[in-house]
Design an enzyme around this catalytic site. Structure first.
Site, PDB file in Angstrom:
ATOM      1  N   ASP A   1       6.212  -6.586  -2.896  1.00 15.93           N
ATOM      2  CA  ASP A   1       5.086  -7.328  -3.469  1.00 15.93           C
ATOM      3  C   ASP A   1       5.085  -8.757  -2.942  1.00 15.93           C
ATOM      4  O   ASP A   1       5.453  -9.710  -3.636  1.00 15.93           O
ATOM      5  CB  ASP A   1       5.151  -7.282  -5.003  1.00 15.93           C
TER       6      ASP A   1
ATOM      7  N   LYS B   1       7.561   0.408  -0.995  1.00 17.93           N
ATOM      8  CA  LYS B   1       6.251   0.573  -1.625  1.00 17.93           C
ATOM      9  C   LYS B   1       5.333  -0.566  -1.206  1.00 17.93           C
ATOM     10  O   LYS B   1       5.708  -1.739  -1.282  1.00 17.93           O
ATOM     11  CB  LYS B   1       6.415   0.570  -3.149  1.00 17.93           C
TER      12      LYS B   1
ATOM     13  N   ASP C   1       0.884   2.395  -3.161  1.00 19.33           N
ATOM     14  CA  ASP C   1       0.617   2.381  -4.607  1.00 19.33           C
ATOM     15  C   ASP C   1      -0.726   1.715  -4.882  1.00 19.33           C
ATOM     16  O   ASP C   1      -0.779   0.580  -5.350  1.00 19.33           O
ATOM     17  CB  ASP C   1       1.777   1.633  -5.288  1.00 19.33           C
TER      18      ASP C   1
ATOM     19  N   LYS D   1      -3.011   3.080  -6.887  1.00 16.86           N
ATOM     20  CA  LYS D   1      -3.430   3.497  -8.243  1.00 16.86           C
ATOM     21  C   LYS D   1      -4.931   3.800  -8.258  1.00 16.86           C
ATOM     22  O   LYS D   1      -5.721   3.136  -8.940  1.00 16.86           O
ATOM     23  CB  LYS D   1      -3.101   2.417  -9.268  1.00 16.86           C
TER      24      LYS D   1
ATOM     25  N   ASP E   1     -11.522   6.369  -9.372  1.00 18.46           N
ATOM     26  CA  ASP E   1     -12.926   6.213  -9.012  1.00 18.46           C
ATOM     27  C   ASP E   1     -13.585   7.581  -9.163  1.00 18.46           C
ATOM     28  O   ASP E   1     -12.941   8.539  -9.623  1.00 18.46           O
ATOM     29  CB  ASP E   1     -13.035   5.666  -7.568  1.00 18.46           C
TER      30      ASP E   1
ATOM     31  N   PRO F   1     -14.834  11.306  -8.176  1.00 17.10           N
ATOM     32  CA  PRO F   1     -14.095  12.277  -7.357  1.00 17.10           C
ATOM     33  C   PRO F   1     -14.388  12.179  -5.859  1.00 17.10           C
ATOM     34  O   PRO F   1     -13.457  12.198  -5.043  1.00 17.10           O
ATOM     35  CB  PRO F   1     -14.552  13.626  -7.925  1.00 17.10           C
ATOM     36  N   ASN F   2     -15.638  12.015  -5.469  1.00 13.84           N
ATOM     37  CA  ASN F   2     -15.975  11.972  -4.042  1.00 13.84           C
ATOM     38  C   ASN F   2     -15.304  10.792  -3.329  1.00 13.84           C
ATOM     39  O   ASN F   2     -14.767  10.937  -2.232  1.00 13.84           O
ATOM     40  CB  ASN F   2     -17.506  11.895  -3.898  1.00 13.84           C
TER      41      ASN F   2
ATOM     42  N   THR G   1       3.838   0.205 -17.052  1.00 11.07           N
ATOM     43  CA  THR G   1       5.034  -0.216 -17.783  1.00 11.07           C
ATOM     44  C   THR G   1       4.925  -1.652 -18.310  1.00 11.07           C
ATOM     45  O   THR G   1       5.791  -2.122 -19.042  1.00 11.07           O
ATOM     46  CB  THR G   1       6.288  -0.090 -16.881  1.00 11.07           C
TER      47      THR G   1
ATOM     48  N   GLY H   1      11.215  -4.086  -7.742  1.00 12.10           N
ATOM     49  CA  GLY H   1      10.627  -5.186  -6.990  1.00 12.10           C
ATOM     50  C   GLY H   1      11.448  -6.441  -7.129  1.00 12.10           C
ATOM     51  O   GLY H   1      12.515  -6.593  -6.524  1.00 12.10           O
ATOM     52  N   ARG H   2      10.976  -7.346  -7.995  1.00  8.21           N
ATOM     53  CA  ARG H   2      11.553  -8.690  -8.084  1.00  8.21           C
ATOM     54  C   ARG H   2      13.060  -8.779  -8.305  1.00  8.21           C
ATOM     55  O   ARG H   2      13.686  -9.683  -7.731  1.00  8.21           O
ATOM     56  CB  ARG H   2      10.786  -9.489  -9.151  1.00  8.21           C
TER      57      ARG H   2
HETATM   58  O1  C5P Z   1       8.858  -6.618  -9.639  1.00  5.52           O
HETATM   59  P1  C5P Z   1       8.870  -5.368 -10.444  1.00  5.52           P
HETATM   60  O2  C5P Z   1      10.196  -4.620 -10.373  1.00  5.52           O
HETATM   61  O3  C5P Z   1       8.382  -5.552 -11.858  1.00  5.52           O
HETATM   62  O4  C5P Z   1       7.815  -4.417  -9.691  1.00  5.52           O
HETATM   63  C1  C5P Z   1       7.379  -3.207 -10.215  1.00  5.52           C
HETATM   64  C2  C5P Z   1       6.451  -2.564  -9.255  1.00  5.52           C
HETATM   65  O5  C5P Z   1       6.050  -1.309  -9.773  1.00  5.52           O
HETATM   66  C3  C5P Z   1       5.179  -3.342  -8.980  1.00  5.52           C
HETATM   67  O6  C5P Z   1       4.886  -3.186  -7.599  1.00  5.52           O
HETATM   68  C4  C5P Z   1       4.123  -2.669  -9.813  1.00  5.52           C
HETATM   69  O7  C5P Z   1       2.859  -2.686  -9.207  1.00  5.52           O
HETATM   70  C5  C5P Z   1       4.641  -1.248  -9.878  1.00  5.52           C
HETATM   71  N1  C5P Z   1       4.250  -0.457 -11.065  1.00  5.52           N
HETATM   72  C6  C5P Z   1       4.547  -0.828 -12.355  1.00  5.52           C
HETATM   73  N2  C5P Z   1       4.131  -0.058 -13.420  1.00  5.52           N
HETATM   74  C7  C5P Z   1       3.485   1.079 -13.177  1.00  5.52           C
HETATM   75  C8  C5P Z   1       3.195   1.475 -11.869  1.00  5.52           C
HETATM   76  C9  C5P Z   1       3.616   0.661 -10.826  1.00  5.52           C
HETATM   77  O8  C5P Z   1       5.181  -1.876 -12.565  1.00  5.52           O
HETATM   78  N3  C5P Z   1       3.143   1.877 -14.193  1.00  5.52           N
END
Ligand code: C5P
Length: 236
Positions: free
Chosen positions: A12, A34, A61, A63, A66, A68-69, A124, A212-213
């Site tokens: 990210d 990702k 990712d 997500k 929209d 279906p087409n 999440t 991620g972070r």
């Molecule tokens: O930095 P962090 O560990 O919070 O990153 C989580 C990653 O997972 C982000 O890229 C976020 O877009 C993705 N994500 C999420 N919750 C979801 C689906 C994807 O945090 N339900």
């Protein structure tokens, strides 16, 4: 039996150089990355190819949600880019998910990849107070309901938190992917709410941890990732 899950690093960041530097640094410790909305909207589809050249499996990712087409055509485009995993919001409904599966079934695999298609249950970063539906429906119940639809509709897995993974696993097909973001080795949750430690996500049956972070924003990303890997391979 608990299997060590794949670790997927969420790149990210908004610059190509930063993404590639992280990818090169972390390659000794994982083979999944990702690309999310931030990186995709700044660097575009070329990023997929560049990461594949570093021998990564690429989870795109976006997500999708929209009509279906539109989703059908977008899934074909993603397959043409060579992505290995792709997300769709389960709240997009059965027709949208079916359109995505049809797009995958129709493509020529000589020129297109065959990505794992995942349904996003509830982000999440949400908890009960963020949801608009009646108090009588718990967030846990909604996630389990959406995940069981994902299985019925033919998706390969879902994105859920480590809190729900074990409940979903009980009634999911054997090879169903349980992909869990919101992984926090320490106490700082940032914007995540339904967070768990890497070890807890693995113990609840996650097949892929999205991190991620805690890795990418640390002073020493490779060491942070290696520490997580050591935690995952520690005996129970
Ligand atoms: O930095 P962090 O560990 O919070 O990153 C989580 C990653 O997972 C982000 O890229 C976020 O877009 C993705 N994500 C999420 N919750 C979801 C689906 C994807 O945090 N339900």
């Amino acid at each position: 039996m608990t299997h060590e899950p794949r670790v997927v690093i969420a790149l990210d960041v908004s610059s190509r150089e930063q993404a590639l530097e992280l990818a090169r640094t972390l390659r000794p410790a994982t083979d999944w990355v990702k690309i999310g909305l931030e990186l995709f909207t700044s660097c575009g589809p070329d990023m997929v190819q560049e990461l594949k050249e570093l021998d990564y499996n690429v989870f795109l990712d976006l997500k999708l949600m929209d009509i279906p087409n539109t989703v059908k055509k977008t899934v074909s485009n993603c397959m043409h880019m060579g992505v290995d995993m792709l997300t769709l919001h389960l709240l997009g409904g059965e027709k949208m998910i079916t359109a995505a599966l049809e797009a995958r079934a129709r493509q020529d695999l000589k020129t297109h990849s065959r990505p794992i298609l995942l349904g996003v249950t509830l982000l999440t970063s949400l908890d009960r107070s963020d949801l608009p539906w009646p108090e009588s429906r718990s967030l846990h119940e909604v996630v389990l309901d959406l995940a069981s639809r994902a299985g019925k509709w033919g998706l390969d897995g879902v994105v859920c938190s480590g809190h729900e993974a074990s409940g979903i696993k009980k009634s999911a097909p054997e090879d169903f992917c349980l992909v869990t973001p919101g992984i926090r080795p320490g106490p700082d949750l940032e914007d995540q709410k339904r967070a768990v430690t890497p070890y807890r996500a693995m113990a609840s049956g996650a097949t892929h941890l999205v991190i991620g972070r805690p890795v990418t924003a640390s002073v020493d990303p490779l060491e942070s990732l290696m520490r997580i890997r050591r935690e995952l391979s520690a005996p129970f």
